[in-house]
Design an enzyme around this catalytic site. Structure first.
Site, PDB file in Angstrom:
ATOM      1  N   SER A  89       0.816  -1.210   0.000  1.00  0.00           N
ATOM      2  CA  SER A  89       0.000   0.000   0.000  1.00  0.00           C
ATOM      3  C   SER A  89       0.849   1.259   0.000  1.00  0.00           C
ATOM      4  CB  SER A  89      -0.913   0.010   1.238  1.00  0.00           C
ATOM      5  OG  SER A  89      -0.132  -0.072   2.424  1.00  0.00           O
ATOM      6  N   LYS A  90       2.121   1.129   0.344  1.00  0.00           N
ATOM      7  CA  LYS A  90       3.005   2.293   0.406  1.00  0.00           C
ATOM      8  C   LYS A  90       3.280   2.897  -0.965  1.00  0.00           C
ATOM      9  CE  LYS A  90       3.536   2.022   4.881  1.00  0.00           C
ATOM     10  NZ  LYS A  90       2.979   3.052   5.784  1.00  0.00           N
TER      11      LYS A  90
END
Length: 415
Positions: A89-90
């Protein structure tokens, strides 16, 4: 007869109704197309193709975790963020923060400018990928006790990796403080001033949570059509849980949002009781410098600016209430067992933070009862946890069983 002629024949009424229905359907289709176009307008080339690896970031699927859903009678759904091109998700915050820095004139591609960050790994990997795609150098500082494959991935992306001894955030040699210092030192030899060092500062940069407010939150809302009863997520920087919660809460009446916190972190106690404390902080019990857990990427014993946005406002007169409805503490043992359960029962190979999210989601689903929808996030896969969390010998040396549970009833004693 005159009265009968005053009304249109039945077939005329039916035709008019059909025309109105068709018009309404066309309008709905246009709205859906506009939403899709808005999500893709920044990534489409003139030929209709996506442009570059960054165009693959976001719009990840929301999947049903079958074993947990069937067991509880709830729909337990998970955002498959490990399907982002950088594997987590980063990717979202890496792209958003770099583009914000570009728009503010803090970064210019192909000038030998360098992106600096202190990270436990995943944010660094995403930054290194986006930096490479956009024409920047990347320098990552990380604690030396993180899984070595994260450093190896960073190096494959061409990043400079600096591993430092774990220590408190108040220590000047903390990985975050070292990254900030490296950014300030960079570019001093460039008289043109074009070569810049940019410190991302994911823990305190409010654009972190803004990235999820603008992307992940709206995606979840569209994918569920707003039919959500609870959202569950852990906190490292606080960006993901803050951004998604801030987006969903005003739009979903009655939505309950919960923190999933690993052992050793004081955030759960802060949410539930207003005091930052963890049992591992008791005198003589601490084993690690930062947070006493084998889970990487989440858990903290301080408030970041992003996470603080979820808590009651400390400024007199502001009066913001806590946006979180509670927090659950998840033991390392349960995190390990859940990861092995998901692999054996669902074929899901998840990282440690995803495992604690699923333990907490299971617990919340049981509290709510059958018929509810619980949403969480699978932030990354187990591929970057092979030498630690997914190393059976390493887990056994810490006293954790790596045999998949035979039933989810083994998780009955959750806090």
């Amino acid at each position: 007869m005159a009265q009968t002629d005053a009304f249109p024949p039945a077939y005329v009424l039916l035709a008019a109704t059909a025309a109105a229905t068709a018009a309404l359907y066309r309008w709905w289709q246009q709205q859906q197309q506009q939403q899709q176009k808005g999500a893709e307008q920044d990534t489409a080339s003139p030929h209709g193709n996506r442009t570059g690896v960054v165009s693959l970031i976001g719009n990840t699927p929301l999947i049903r975790i079958n074993s947990l859903s069937d067991h509880t009678g709830c729909e337990i759904l998970a955002k498959a963020e490990f399907l982002n091109p950088g594997g987590s998700s980063k990717d979202r915050i890496a792209l958003y923060l770099i583009e914000q820095a570009e728009s503010q004139g803090k970064l210019t591609p192909h000038t030998q400018s360098c992106i600096f960050e202190g990270t436990s790994g995943s944010t660094g990997i995403s930054l290194a990928m986006v930096a490479r795609a956009k024409g920047y150098l990347c320098h990552i500082v990380m604690p030396s006790d993180q899984a070595i494959e994260k450093s190896q991935l960073l190096e494959r992306y061409g990043a400079t990796v600096e591993r430092v001894a774990p220590c408190s955030i108040v220590d000047r040699n903390n990985f975050v403080n070292v990254a900030r210092r490296r950014a300030m030192e960079y570019g001093g030899d460039d008289r043109s001033g074009r070569k810049k060092g940019y410190f991302v500062d994911q823990f305190e940069n409010p654009m972190n949570s803004e990235a999820h407010y603008r992307t992940t939150g709206p995606e979840i809302y569209r994918q569920t059509r707003g039919h959500i009863d609870a959202f569950v997520h852990g906190s490292g920087t606080g960006g993901t849980i803050a951004g998604i919660t801030r987006y969903l809460k005003p739009r979903v009446p009655g939505l309950r949002c919960y923190l999933a916190d690993p052992q050793g972190s004081g955030l759960a106690n802060k949410v539930n009781h207003g005091v930052m404390f963890a049992d591992s902080e008791r005198e003589g019990t601490r084993r690690r410098q930062q947070v006493d857990t084998l889970v990487e990427g989440v858990g903290l014993n301080r408030l970041t600016r992003n996470f603080a946005n979820l808590l009651p406002a400390s400024t007199p007169g502001v009066g913001q209430k806590c946006l979180l409805d509670g927090a659950l503490s998840v033991s390392d043992a349960d995190a390990v067992r859940m990861s092995r359960w998901l692999m054996a029962s669902d074929g899901l190979f998840v990282g440690s933070s995803a495992a604690i999210n699923c333990v907490a989601a299971l617990s919340i689903a049981r509290r709510l009862g059958p018929g509810h929808t619980v949403v969480t996030v699978l932030a990354d896969s187990g591929q970057r946890h092979l030498t630690k969390f997914w190393n059976d010998q390493a887990m056994a040396s810490l006293g954790h069983s790596t045999v998949p549970p035979t039933s989810l009833d083994e998780f009955d004693q959750l806090i």
